[in-house]
Design an enzyme around this catalytic site. Sequence first.
Site, PDB file in Angstrom:
ATOM      1  N   HIS A 165     -15.990  33.494 -59.636  1.00  0.00           N
ATOM      2  CA  HIS A 165     -15.489  33.600 -61.260  1.00  0.00           C
ATOM      3  C   HIS A 165     -14.313  32.377 -61.797  1.00  0.00           C
ATOM      4  O   HIS A 165     -14.159  32.304 -62.985  1.00  0.00           O
ATOM      5  CB  HIS A 165     -15.180  35.282 -61.256  1.00  0.00           C
ATOM      6  CG  HIS A 165     -16.560  36.347 -61.214  1.00  0.00           C
ATOM      7  ND1 HIS A 165     -16.532  36.865 -60.256  1.00  0.00           N
ATOM      8  CD2 HIS A 165     -17.618  35.763 -62.220  1.00  0.00           C
ATOM      9  CE1 HIS A 165     -17.533  37.463 -60.430  1.00  0.00           C
ATOM     10  NE2 HIS A 165     -18.593  37.561 -61.086  1.00  0.00           N
ATOM     11  N   ARG A 223     -20.578  41.789 -54.699  1.00  0.00           N
ATOM     12  CA  ARG A 223     -21.445  43.277 -54.201  1.00  0.00           C
ATOM     13  C   ARG A 223     -21.021  43.291 -52.665  1.00  0.00           C
ATOM     14  O   ARG A 223     -21.425  44.211 -51.513  1.00  0.00           O
ATOM     15  CB  ARG A 223     -23.362  43.315 -54.398  1.00  0.00           C
ATOM     16  CG  ARG A 223     -23.134  43.076 -55.808  1.00  0.00           C
ATOM     17  CD  ARG A 223     -25.008  43.107 -55.686  1.00  0.00           C
ATOM     18  NE  ARG A 223     -25.783  43.990 -57.156  1.00  0.00           N
ATOM     19  CZ  ARG A 223     -25.461  43.449 -58.519  1.00  0.00           C
ATOM     20  NH1 ARG A 223     -25.614  41.984 -58.078  1.00  0.00           N
ATOM     21  NH2 ARG A 223     -26.600  44.167 -59.464  1.00  0.00           N
ATOM     22  N   MET A 231     -19.331  40.127 -65.504  1.00  0.00           N
ATOM     23  CA  MET A 231     -19.577  41.495 -66.176  1.00  0.00           C
ATOM     24  C   MET A 231     -18.603  42.030 -64.489  1.00  0.00           C
ATOM     25  O   MET A 231     -18.338  43.424 -64.058  1.00  0.00           O
ATOM     26  CB  MET A 231     -20.932  42.368 -64.751  1.00  0.00           C
ATOM     27  CG  MET A 231     -22.483  41.286 -65.274  1.00  0.00           C
ATOM     28  SD  MET A 231     -23.927  42.290 -65.200  1.00  0.00           S
ATOM     29  CE  MET A 231     -23.783  42.646 -63.798  1.00  0.00           C
TER      30      MET A 231
HETATM   31  O1  PAF Z   1     -24.201  36.749 -63.572  1.00  0.00           O
HETATM   32  C1  PAF Z   1     -23.746  37.582 -64.278  1.00  0.00           C
HETATM   33  O2  PAF Z   1     -22.490  38.046 -64.261  1.00  0.00           O
HETATM   34  C2  PAF Z   1     -24.283  38.220 -65.304  1.00  0.00           C
HETATM   35  O3  PAF Z   1     -25.879  38.282 -65.323  1.00  0.00           O
HETATM   36  C3  PAF Z   1     -24.411  37.906 -66.942  1.00  0.00           C
HETATM   37  C4  PAF Z   1     -24.745  36.683 -66.763  1.00  0.00           C
HETATM   38  C5  PAF Z   1     -22.281  38.020 -66.835  1.00  0.00           C
HETATM   39  C6  PAF Z   1     -24.679  38.821 -67.809  1.00  0.00           C
HETATM   40  O4  PAF Z   1     -24.788  39.786 -68.340  1.00  0.00           O
END
Ligand code: PAF
Length: 278
Positions: free
Chosen positions: A37, A187, A30
């Site tokens: 990430h 967050r 997201m």
């Molecule tokens: O973990 C996340 O960032 C979200 O839940 C995902 C897997 C991208 C789905 O919107």
Amino acid sequence: MLIARTLPDLRAACTRLRRHAETLALVPTMGALHAGHRSLVARAVSSGAATVASIFVNPLQFGPNEDLTRYPRDEPGDLAALKAEGCALAWLPSVATMYPIGEATAVMVRGPAERWEGEVRPGHFLGVATVCAKLFGQVRPDRAYFGEKDWQQVQVVKRMVADLLLPLEIVGVETVREEDGLALSSRNRFLSAEERAVAPGLVRALRSVAERVGFGEPAQAPLAEARAALEAAGFAVDYVALVEGTTLLPLDRDAPGARLIAAAKLGSVRLIDNIGIG
Ligand code: PAF
């Protein structure tokens, strides 16, 4: 790095990548990307796959009183981070692409989705499963990478993939932590200095339960004490639990695959975390 914002562009880009790569990997995100990430993208890239990362703040997985409108967004920073990790393609769909007019389909997972986050955030996993099914259909990856910080999410997505017989593998990647143990999360930036100092208490509480449960003690007292310690430190605790790692069913003592999971709010910021026992 290629960038696609429409389905025709995505299709063309994936076809191009498939010409040179045997394996396509997807890292769904997201945005507001952090080192956690980046570690997912790095894992996918180092596996030799051409790696696609999606950035889509999915409205369907946010409840009416949740933080959709203040969810952090940083497209230029995200694209730079993806490029630096060797991502081959960034997929940035619009809400209209993901949820076409007249849409009438959603994916509802029971089993591992029913408790914990599923209970505290009704509809959350329906949103996650639906958007992941769409992303898998659009990108058609061989593998998709998810962070284990959202342990229950990983189990829900694995269950959905198994149940819908989708032809891809779901890979869970270990949580990346700050030096003091706090799990990285988009967050965390909303924590005040005081809250940030208290926040690692969540993983510390889990670690102290893990130690006792790992020595064979029944889970009830250590879990209750961890909850009390968290509340004394200022957390509003949603749950602290020992669960079977795949089904998310509660356990009363250690067992193979057991996982300790917790969610708690510090001020307005909701933190979740989990660890194994071993
Ligand atoms: O973990 C996340 O960032 C979200 O839940 C995902 C897997 C991208 C789905 O919107």
